[in-house]
Enzyme design. Sequence first.
Site, PDB file in Angstrom:
ATOM      1  N   TYR A   1      78.086  19.193  15.614  1.00 47.83           N
ATOM      2  CA  TYR A   1      78.975  20.291  16.006  1.00 47.83           C
ATOM      3  C   TYR A   1      78.198  21.525  16.474  1.00 47.83           C
ATOM      4  O   TYR A   1      78.745  22.410  17.120  1.00 47.83           O
ATOM      5  CB  TYR A   1      79.900  20.694  14.845  1.00 47.83           C
ATOM      6  CG  TYR A   1      80.939  19.641  14.487  1.00 47.83           C
ATOM      7  CD1 TYR A   1      81.088  18.489  15.248  1.00 47.83           C
ATOM      8  CD2 TYR A   1      81.770  19.816  13.401  1.00 47.83           C
ATOM      9  CE1 TYR A   1      82.037  17.532  14.922  1.00 47.83           C
ATOM     10  CE2 TYR A   1      82.723  18.852  13.067  1.00 47.83           C
ATOM     11  CZ  TYR A   1      82.837  17.714  13.826  1.00 47.83           C
ATOM     12  OH  TYR A   1      83.774  16.762  13.504  1.00 47.83           O
TER      13      TYR A   1
ATOM     14  N   LYS B   1      74.386   6.737   8.784  1.00 46.62           N
ATOM     15  CA  LYS B   1      74.379   5.601   9.719  1.00 46.62           C
ATOM     16  C   LYS B   1      72.907   5.277   9.999  1.00 46.62           C
ATOM     17  O   LYS B   1      72.437   5.308  11.140  1.00 46.62           O
ATOM     18  CB  LYS B   1      75.164   6.000  10.988  1.00 46.62           C
ATOM     19  CG  LYS B   1      75.487   4.869  11.923  1.00 46.62           C
ATOM     20  CD  LYS B   1      76.551   3.943  11.406  1.00 46.62           C
ATOM     21  CE  LYS B   1      76.756   2.807  12.403  1.00 46.62           C
ATOM     22  NZ  LYS B   1      77.472   1.662  11.846  1.00 46.62           N
TER      23      LYS B   1
ATOM     24  N   ASP C   1      80.717   3.518   8.298  1.00 47.48           N
ATOM     25  CA  ASP C   1      81.825   2.605   8.617  1.00 47.48           C
ATOM     26  C   ASP C   1      82.260   1.847   7.357  1.00 47.48           C
ATOM     27  O   ASP C   1      83.449   1.655   7.097  1.00 47.48           O
ATOM     28  CB  ASP C   1      81.471   1.661   9.778  1.00 47.48           C
ATOM     29  CG  ASP C   1      80.025   1.197   9.758  1.00 47.48           C
ATOM     30  OD1 ASP C   1      79.253   1.646   8.882  1.00 47.48           O
ATOM     31  OD2 ASP C   1      79.649   0.380  10.614  1.00 47.48           O
TER      32      ASP C   1
ATOM     33  N   ASP D   1      83.716  15.360   8.082  1.00 49.70           N
ATOM     34  CA  ASP D   1      84.978  15.818   8.652  1.00 49.70           C
ATOM     35  C   ASP D   1      85.988  14.663   8.654  1.00 49.70           C
ATOM     36  O   ASP D   1      87.132  14.791   8.209  1.00 49.70           O
ATOM     37  CB  ASP D   1      84.701  16.298  10.092  1.00 49.70           C
ATOM     38  CG  ASP D   1      85.850  17.102  10.666  1.00 49.70           C
ATOM     39  OD1 ASP D   1      86.831  17.335   9.952  1.00 49.70           O
ATOM     40  OD2 ASP D   1      85.760  17.496  11.850  1.00 49.70           O
TER      41      ASP D   1
ATOM     42  N   ASP E   1      89.229  13.826   5.677  1.00 48.16           N
ATOM     43  CA  ASP E   1      90.643  13.721   6.071  1.00 48.16           C
ATOM     44  C   ASP E   1      91.220  12.365   5.668  1.00 48.16           C
ATOM     45  O   ASP E   1      92.372  12.262   5.243  1.00 48.16           O
ATOM     46  CB  ASP E   1      90.801  13.920   7.585  1.00 48.16           C
ATOM     47  CG  ASP E   1      91.054  15.382   7.925  1.00 48.16           C
ATOM     48  OD1 ASP E   1      90.648  16.242   7.121  1.00 48.16           O
ATOM     49  OD2 ASP E   1      91.658  15.670   8.981  1.00 48.16           O
TER      50      ASP E   1
END
Length: 371
Positions: free
Chosen positions: A143, A194, A226, A250, A254
């Site tokens: 970001y 990852k 994942d 993020d 959620d």
Amino acid sequence: MDKYLIAVLPGDGIGPEVMREGVKTLKLIGERFSHNFELREALVGGGAIDKFGQPLPAESLSLCKDASATLLGAVGGSKWDNLPSSKRPEKALLGLRGELGVFANLRPIKLFKSLISSSPLKRSVIKEGIDILIVRELTGGIYFGHPRGRCDLPDGTVKAINTLSYTEMEIERIFRVAFKLARERSGKLTSVDKANILETSQLWREIGERISKDYPEVKLNHLYVDNCAMQLIKDPHQFDVIVTGNLFGDILSDEAAMLTGSIGMLASASLGKDKKALYEPVHGSAPDIAGKDKANPLAMIMSVALMLRYSFNLYKEAKVIEEAVEEVLNKGYRTQDIKIKGKKPVGTKKMGDLVRKQINLICDKLESRGG
Ligand code: NAD
């Protein structure tokens, strides 16, 4: 009497409605436990654009920088939707996080026993409730990485670029926060990355392992993002504290939030260096229900509890608020987002009043026991 300066930014939409309940609750805790909470209010978001032409006026920012902690409601609304993204109310959030340097975002994912039927997962998966703490790195990663932007290619098409980068310092400090929190809870920390593909994740893992030597009482394990996304739905009970980067955090927070049934129940804390911290509900300004006394104030009230615990080390006071919330839910009171047949529907103000009534009962009991 201890004194604490707190910046209060109600914001837009349901922000002021839920903040009112949070502030009243904080004042009651101040009275019952003899703390002097000095609250100073300022504009942020759309209201600040209307008055000062910008979402985070210098005056509001300076108040937050002087304060021991900042409480934020929510910002945004359709009135400001057509502004360019650099001038929208939501820009205040990134500005505030960046200026306060709050790099560790804590999201407790707690599904109370009495709300089990509000979760979309089966009872056999949820069992007796869920209690996970997600620690997300907030000021680094993709970001914020450079280079970023768009450019025209010679063939007339467009290319867009974002950069994922992490420094050793950024990774080390978020791991230290997560290890300390894991040590205070069950001693289990899951790091999510990852590392099979990304160099940043390989560095992330390497540093996590190195820091783990300083926290021998915490057991660290690693999961690919994942797989973690699947495991959260398949068996959420395998997790206690999860630490991860900005982008993965993020998305995973959620996803995990949905396990609790309503966004109106989720509080958050963002901690930084120099003891700066920002506390806010996870939800937005909910324009669809604003001004109707329909918003669930519990995420805001529990954000106040997080502030008491993490900024002021007022553990007993934080626990009293959390117990009061749980007890009110156990008694069957529900705002519309968590309503189920047979339970008692209440609005924002009534829910706040009920929590405070319960706080008084708990405090009376503590006092009668001399504690
Ligand atoms: P939202 O979180 O505001 O609302 C999503 C849905 O959840 C709505 O149906 C809403 O009624 C419901 N909801 C949210 N909070 C609730 C509560 N406390 N009690 C009961 N129901 C609740 O997200 P959105 O609709 O995507 O965004 C609305 C505005 O908020 C937009 O302008 C967005 O940019 C902004 N936003 C702000 C923040 C923030 O201030 N931190 C976060 C997300 C979105």
